[in-house]
Motif scaffolding. Structure first.
Motif, PDB file in Angstrom:
ATOM      1  N   HIS A 296      33.481  77.844 -14.543  1.00 29.99           N
ATOM      2  CA  HIS A 296      32.313  77.818 -13.126  1.00 29.99           C
ATOM      3  C   HIS A 296      32.286  76.559 -13.359  1.00 29.99           C
ATOM      4  N   PRO A 297      32.128  76.434 -11.768  1.00 33.61           N
ATOM      5  CA  PRO A 297      32.453  75.091 -11.460  1.00 33.61           C
ATOM      6  C   PRO A 297      30.766  74.733 -11.190  1.00 33.61           C
ATOM      7  N   VAL A 298      30.215  73.602 -11.760  1.00 37.50           N
ATOM      8  CA  VAL A 298      28.871  73.582 -11.648  1.00 37.50           C
ATOM      9  C   VAL A 298      28.941  71.802 -11.063  1.00 37.50           C
ATOM     10  N   ARG A 299      27.590  71.728 -10.504  1.00 37.11           N
ATOM     11  CA  ARG A 299      27.091  70.617  -9.393  1.00 37.11           C
ATOM     12  C   ARG A 299      25.889  69.758 -10.401  1.00 37.11           C
ATOM     13  N   PHE A 300      25.604  68.175 -11.375  1.00 39.05           N
ATOM     14  CA  PHE A 300      25.118  67.614 -11.208  1.00 39.05           C
ATOM     15  C   PHE A 300      24.192  66.966 -10.324  1.00 39.05           C
ATOM     16  N   PHE A 301      22.832  67.114 -10.572  1.00 37.61           N
ATOM     17  CA  PHE A 301      22.498  66.208  -9.477  1.00 37.61           C
ATOM     18  C   PHE A 301      21.636  64.486 -10.092  1.00 37.61           C
ATOM     19  N   VAL A 302      22.258  63.378 -10.884  1.00 36.29           N
ATOM     20  CA  VAL A 302      22.211  62.941 -11.577  1.00 36.29           C
ATOM     21  C   VAL A 302      21.270  61.904 -10.935  1.00 36.29           C
ATOM     22  N   HIS A 303      20.642  61.483 -11.167  1.00 35.37           N
ATOM     23  CA  HIS A 303      19.312  60.370 -10.994  1.00 35.37           C
ATOM     24  C   HIS A 303      19.186  59.313 -12.429  1.00 35.37           C
ATOM     25  N   LYS A 304      19.242  57.855 -12.401  1.00 38.14           N
ATOM     26  CA  LYS A 304      19.549  57.121 -13.327  1.00 38.14           C
ATOM     27  C   LYS A 304      18.244  56.297 -13.565  1.00 38.14           C
ATOM     28  N   ARG A 305      18.242  56.369 -14.872  1.00 37.69           N
ATOM     29  CA  ARG A 305      16.205  55.586 -14.991  1.00 37.69           C
ATOM     30  C   ARG A 305      16.343  54.288 -14.447  1.00 37.69           C
ATOM     31  N   PRO A 306      15.260  53.828 -14.184  1.00 39.26           N
ATOM     32  CA  PRO A 306      15.106  52.396 -13.214  1.00 39.26           C
ATOM     33  C   PRO A 306      15.812  51.587 -14.246  1.00 39.26           C
ATOM     34  N   HIS A 307      16.868  50.760 -14.015  1.00 37.68           N
ATOM     35  CA  HIS A 307      17.192  49.082 -14.349  1.00 37.68           C
ATOM     36  C   HIS A 307      18.751  49.984 -15.896  1.00 37.68           C
ATOM     37  N   VAL A 308      18.782  50.957 -15.128  1.00 35.49           N
ATOM     38  CA  VAL A 308      19.382  50.941 -16.802  1.00 35.49           C
ATOM     39  C   VAL A 308      21.167  50.196 -16.688  1.00 35.49           C
ATOM     40  N   ASP A 309      20.809  50.282 -15.471  1.00 36.44           N
ATOM     41  CA  ASP A 309      22.307  49.274 -14.988  1.00 36.44           C
ATOM     42  C   ASP A 309      22.526  47.866 -15.677  1.00 36.44           C
ATOM     43  N   PHE A 310      21.500  46.674 -14.773  1.00 37.82           N
ATOM     44  CA  PHE A 310      20.933  45.737 -15.743  1.00 37.82           C
ATOM     45  C   PHE A 310      21.741  45.795 -16.999  1.00 37.82           C
ATOM     46  N   PHE A 311      20.049  47.196 -17.575  1.00 37.98           N
ATOM     47  CA  PHE A 311      20.272  46.848 -19.226  1.00 37.98           C
ATOM     48  C   PHE A 311      21.469  46.539 -19.724  1.00 37.98           C
ATOM     49  N   LEU A 312      22.152  47.749 -19.500  1.00 36.11           N
ATOM     50  CA  LEU A 312      23.715  48.034 -20.170  1.00 36.11           C
ATOM     51  C   LEU A 312      24.364  46.603 -20.174  1.00 36.11           C
ATOM     52  N   ASP A 313      23.983  45.739 -19.151  1.00 36.40           N
ATOM     53  CA  ASP A 313      24.832  44.648 -18.307  1.00 36.40           C
ATOM     54  C   ASP A 313      24.119  43.403 -19.582  1.00 36.40           C
ATOM     55  N   ILE A 314      23.267  43.024 -19.884  1.00 36.93           N
ATOM     56  CA  ILE A 314      22.716  42.346 -20.690  1.00 36.93           C
ATOM     57  C   ILE A 314      22.772  43.322 -22.168  1.00 36.93           C
ATOM     58  N   VAL A 315      22.833  44.086 -22.525  1.00 35.48           N
ATOM     59  CA  VAL A 315      23.162  44.130 -24.022  1.00 35.48           C
ATOM     60  C   VAL A 315      24.288  44.479 -24.429  1.00 35.48           C
ATOM     61  N   SER A 316      25.318  44.817 -23.168  1.00 34.43           N
ATOM     62  CA  SER A 316      26.748  44.573 -23.737  1.00 34.43           C
ATOM     63  C   SER A 316      27.467  43.457 -23.903  1.00 34.43           C
ATOM     64  N   GLN A 317      26.581  41.794 -24.372  1.00 34.64           N
ATOM     65  CA  GLN A 317      27.005  40.692 -24.245  1.00 34.64           C
ATOM     66  C   GLN A 317      26.261  40.492 -25.800  1.00 34.64           C
ATOM     67  N   TRP A 318      25.762  41.584 -25.798  1.00 35.34           N
ATOM     68  CA  TRP A 318      25.064  41.395 -27.547  1.00 35.34           C
ATOM     69  C   TRP A 318      25.696  42.606 -28.073  1.00 35.34           C
ATOM     70  N   TYR A 319      25.676  43.877 -27.793  1.00 37.96           N
ATOM     71  CA  TYR A 319      26.181  44.231 -28.678  1.00 37.96           C
ATOM     72  C   TYR A 319      27.597  45.249 -28.587  1.00 37.96           C
TER      73      TYR A 319
END
Length: 140
Positions: free
Chosen positions: A19-42
């Motif tokens: 069954h095809p399903v559509r999900f409308f996804v909302h990102k938590r505020p600042h998740v992209d920035f957070f991932l950019d920073i912590v990916s440099q350390w871990y």
């Protein structure tokens, strides 16, 4: 859950049980920035209780081709325990001293409370700064 009328950050179209399903996804505020920073350390690992077909699509969108979310674990890697999915951190690395889990569900890290960094669940607050507060030096 977000304020009605708020456009999603992205829409996923997946097929579940034919069954095809559509999900409308909302990102938590600042998740992209957070991932950019912590990916440099871990080395970041996605470990979600979501079905792989959905979790992989979300991880792909969050990674955005950066290669920072290469290792991924999904529902099939969890154990159903007391009505919630528990994540076995030893499956990621036997040296638990080198692992921590950021999760909103205490049941997910029930076996590893000393490795947990709890975070409150996010539903709709566009002013949420929970991810920023985890960074060592941040002044909003």
């Amino acid at each position: 859950m977000v304020k009605p009328g708020t456009p999603p950050d992205f829409v996923l179209k997946v097929t579940i049980d034919r069954h095809p399903v559509r999900f409308f996804v909302h990102k938590r505020p600042h998740v992209d920035f957070f991932l950019d920073i912590v990916s440099q350390w871990y080395d970041l690992v996605v470990f979600t209780a979501s079905m792989e077909i959905y979790g992989a699509a979300v991880a792909d969108k969050l990674d955005s081709g950066r290669g920072i979310l290469r290792r991924r674990y999904y529902r099939q890697h969890c154990t159903l325990d007391y009505g919630s999915y528990t994540k076995d951190l030893a499956a990621i690395c036997p040296d638990l001293a080198s692992i921590f889990i950021l999760d909103n569900s205490p049941g997910a890290y029930r076996q590893y409370p000393d490795n947990a960094v709890p975070i409150k669940s996010w539903f709709s607050d566009p002013l949420d700064t929970s991810l920023l507060s985890l960074l060592p030096v941040w002044t909003p």
